[in-house]
Design an enzyme around this catalytic site. Structure first.
Site, PDB file in Angstrom:
ATOM      1  N   HIS A  54      15.384  10.703   2.852  1.00  0.00           N
ATOM      2  CA  HIS A  54      14.743   9.516   3.293  1.00  0.00           C
ATOM      3  C   HIS A  54      15.736   8.446   3.588  1.00  0.00           C
ATOM      4  O   HIS A  54      15.481   7.511   4.508  1.00  0.00           O
ATOM      5  CB  HIS A  54      13.769   8.936   2.276  1.00  0.00           C
ATOM      6  CG  HIS A  54      12.207  10.000   2.311  1.00  0.00           C
ATOM      7  ND1 HIS A  54      11.467   9.599   3.244  1.00  0.00           N
ATOM      8  CD2 HIS A  54      11.795  10.754   1.665  1.00  0.00           C
ATOM      9  CE1 HIS A  54      10.175  10.470   3.041  1.00  0.00           C
ATOM     10  NE2 HIS A  54      10.725  11.219   2.077  1.00  0.00           N
TER      11      HIS A  54
ATOM     12  N   HIS B 266       7.065  10.076  -7.535  1.00  0.00           N
ATOM     13  CA  HIS B 266       6.755  11.356  -7.449  1.00  0.00           C
ATOM     14  C   HIS B 266       7.350  12.203  -8.657  1.00  0.00           C
ATOM     15  O   HIS B 266       8.416  11.757  -9.046  1.00  0.00           O
ATOM     16  CB  HIS B 266       7.303  12.221  -6.307  1.00  0.00           C
ATOM     17  CG  HIS B 266       7.140  11.521  -4.937  1.00  0.00           C
ATOM     18  ND1 HIS B 266       8.073  10.753  -4.330  1.00  0.00           N
ATOM     19  CD2 HIS B 266       6.020  11.657  -4.207  1.00  0.00           C
ATOM     20  CE1 HIS B 266       7.460  10.205  -3.261  1.00  0.00           C
ATOM     21  NE2 HIS B 266       6.162  10.703  -3.142  1.00  0.00           N
TER      22      HIS B 266
ATOM     23  N   ASP C  43       3.535  14.956   0.924  1.00  0.00           N
ATOM     24  CA  ASP C  43       3.913  14.005   1.850  1.00  0.00           C
ATOM     25  C   ASP C  43       3.072  14.211   3.008  1.00  0.00           C
ATOM     26  O   ASP C  43       2.686  13.198   3.987  1.00  0.00           O
ATOM     27  CB  ASP C  43       5.101  14.137   2.504  1.00  0.00           C
ATOM     28  CG  ASP C  43       6.173  13.401   1.342  1.00  0.00           C
ATOM     29  OD1 ASP C  43       5.740  12.718   0.400  1.00  0.00           O
ATOM     30  OD2 ASP C  43       7.475  14.005   1.401  1.00  0.00           O
TER      31      ASP C  43
ATOM     32  N   HIS D 199     -23.838 -26.454 -19.828  1.00  0.00           N
ATOM     33  CA  HIS D 199     -24.069 -24.817 -19.624  1.00  0.00           C
ATOM     34  C   HIS D 199     -25.561 -24.514 -20.416  1.00  0.00           C
ATOM     35  O   HIS D 199     -26.467 -23.977 -19.737  1.00  0.00           O
ATOM     36  CB  HIS D 199     -23.276 -23.949 -20.356  1.00  0.00           C
ATOM     37  CG  HIS D 199     -21.842 -23.501 -19.237  1.00  0.00           C
ATOM     38  ND1 HIS D 199     -21.234 -24.892 -19.296  1.00  0.00           N
ATOM     39  CD2 HIS D 199     -21.364 -22.721 -18.997  1.00  0.00           C
ATOM     40  CE1 HIS D 199     -20.113 -24.457 -18.509  1.00  0.00           C
ATOM     41  NE2 HIS D 199     -20.033 -23.121 -18.325  1.00  0.00           N
TER      42      HIS D 199
END
Length: 441
Positions: free
Chosen positions: A273, A340, A373, A432
């Protein structure tokens, strides 16, 4: 050819183990210093800067930053039938897996009239990055686009680097894959600048650009080199990201029974790659380590990208790591957190279940990473550089957000009013509580 690291007999803390394992010299934080000025320049100069950067990094100044419609038609006509069949098969398998990933809504009734519902909403618009430096990745088009489509995203934009030999357009196989998926908003923009364009949008500056070249997106996803990962880190918060999917890496956990030919072939498959790709073997078998080293020497010379592969295997990011046992190996690969991870051991399925940190796990000798892949149906856009310790690979979940819907009746609110007021007073937020009491005064 490849470094060897011997961890046998060493008692290391978790931090020491992480530091001892092979890693690339250029880290994401280092790349971020180089990327930050690019992001700012794209943010402020838009299409002008995108063209300048394409000329600088890609060797071509694109006439069309947004790919014109006729380019998709030409790319589809020129696509070889066997490649088209492969792309269509991959799309079908990836779509089937990702359709199963859709999270389910739920409703919880806490008391009569007290209900909380949760639904999942796709983000409105996404920017999908497809790298295109040393190789061509129509597979990454599939992984990005199918996941977003199955999530229900309505507006999808793809960016891929301009190619000097394609007249400044992305590679035609990339465009053909987009056409097969029904995506027609594609930009000839690469690298960190594509991430910046998606995050901030880009105004047009030439007649064919229009006033606005690209509208900003809500989420940016996709793999790339370390500079793409750094850009995603820098824009996170402006947009969502999938993970820092940088330069690829493989780890193989193997015992003496593994086939050294398989292991060597798999290490080479990732090394081709990029010169910065990481290939790591973890094994308790000195015999296997030696056999793999010998097979690497034989096979690297015969592979098409031999120089690139040799540089990746010989770099500091790659190594054969010798450990005391498979138990020790499990500890090591969990600390490494590979993008991987292949398990080639006896009882590989059981070993795989004990791994917590990996982008994707490939079990047994007939589940090599290249299957993931292209054809496994899983997604190949995965966290790298140890990000698998906290991040998942790309999927439908990357493009949806949970929205909780709260609906109480008067009686249901009255039932918890006193406890709510007590809580609000304890936090020194009396208004609140008063907002609840006002409904019963």
């Amino acid at each position: 050819m490849i470094n060897r690291l011997d961890l046998r007999g060493r008692s290391l803390s978790a931090r020491e183990l992480v530091d001892a394992l092979p890693r690339a010299q250029l880290r994401v934080e280092d790349a971020a210093e180089r990327v930050a000025p690019i992001i700012e320049a794209v943010r402020h100069r838009g299409a002008d800067e995108l063209r300048d950067l394409a000329e600088r990094f890609d060797g071509v100044r694109p006439v069309h930053l947004r790919v014109p419609a006729e380019a998709f038609e030409d790319a589809l006509r020129g696509l070889a039938p066997d490649v088209r069949a492969a792309i269509e098969e991959s799309i079908a398998r990836v779509r089937k897996v990702h359709a199963a990933q859709l999270p389910q809504p739920f409703t919880v009734d806490l008391a009569p009239g007290a209900q909380v519902r949760q639904r999942w909403v796709p983000v409105a618009r996404v920017g999908l990055y497809v790298p295109g430096g040393l190789a061509v990745y129509p597979s990454s088009v599939i992984m990005n686009v199918v996941a977003a489509q199955e999530a229900g995203v309505r507006s999808l934009a793809v960016a891929s680097p301009p190619q000097a030999d394609q007249g400044g357009l992305p590679h035609p196989t990339i465009l053909a894959a987009c056409a097969l998926l029904g995506v027609d908003e594609v930009y000839a923009v690469g690298g960190a600048q594509a991430v910046a364009m998606f995050a901030y949008g880009a105004r047009g500056t030439e007649e064919q650009d229009g006033d606005v070249l690209c509208e900003p997106v809500a989420v940016v996803t996709g793999p790339g080199n370390v500079y793409v990962a750094a850009a995603k880190r820098l824009v996170r918060g402006v947009v969502g990201i999938d993970a820092e999917a940088g330069t690829t890496e493989i780890a193989v956990l193997a015992d003496a029974g593994a086939d050294p030919v398989h292991v060597a072939a798999d290490l080479i498959s990732q090394a081709e790659h990029d010169p910065a790709a990481a290939s790591v073997l973890v094994t308790p078998s000195v015999e296997l380590a030696g056999a793999v080293e010998a097979r690497l020497k034989d096979r690297v010379e015969g592979t098409r990208h031999a120089a690139r592969v040799a540089e990746a295997l010989g770099g500091p990011q790659s190594a054969i790591v010798v450990v005391d046992s498979i138990e020790h190996g499990i500890e090591v690969v969990d600390a490494y957190g590979a993008e991987h991870l292949e398990i080639q051991t006896a009882d590989a399925a059981d070993v795989a279940e004990r791994i917590s940190n990996a982008g994707a796990i490939f079990v047994g000798p007939y589940s090599p990473v290249p299957l993931g892949d292209y054809m496994a149906g899983s997604n190949h856009v995965l966290p790298t550089g140890g990000c698998a310790h906290f991040a998942s690979g790309l999927g439908v979940h990357s493009f949806v957000k949970a929205v909780q819907v709260v609906e109480y009746s008067a009686d249901a609110l009255a039932e918890v009013a006193d406890r709510l007021v007590a809580f609000a007073e304890a936090e020194d937020l009396p208004a609140h509580g008063e907002a609840v009491r006002a409904r019963f005064s």
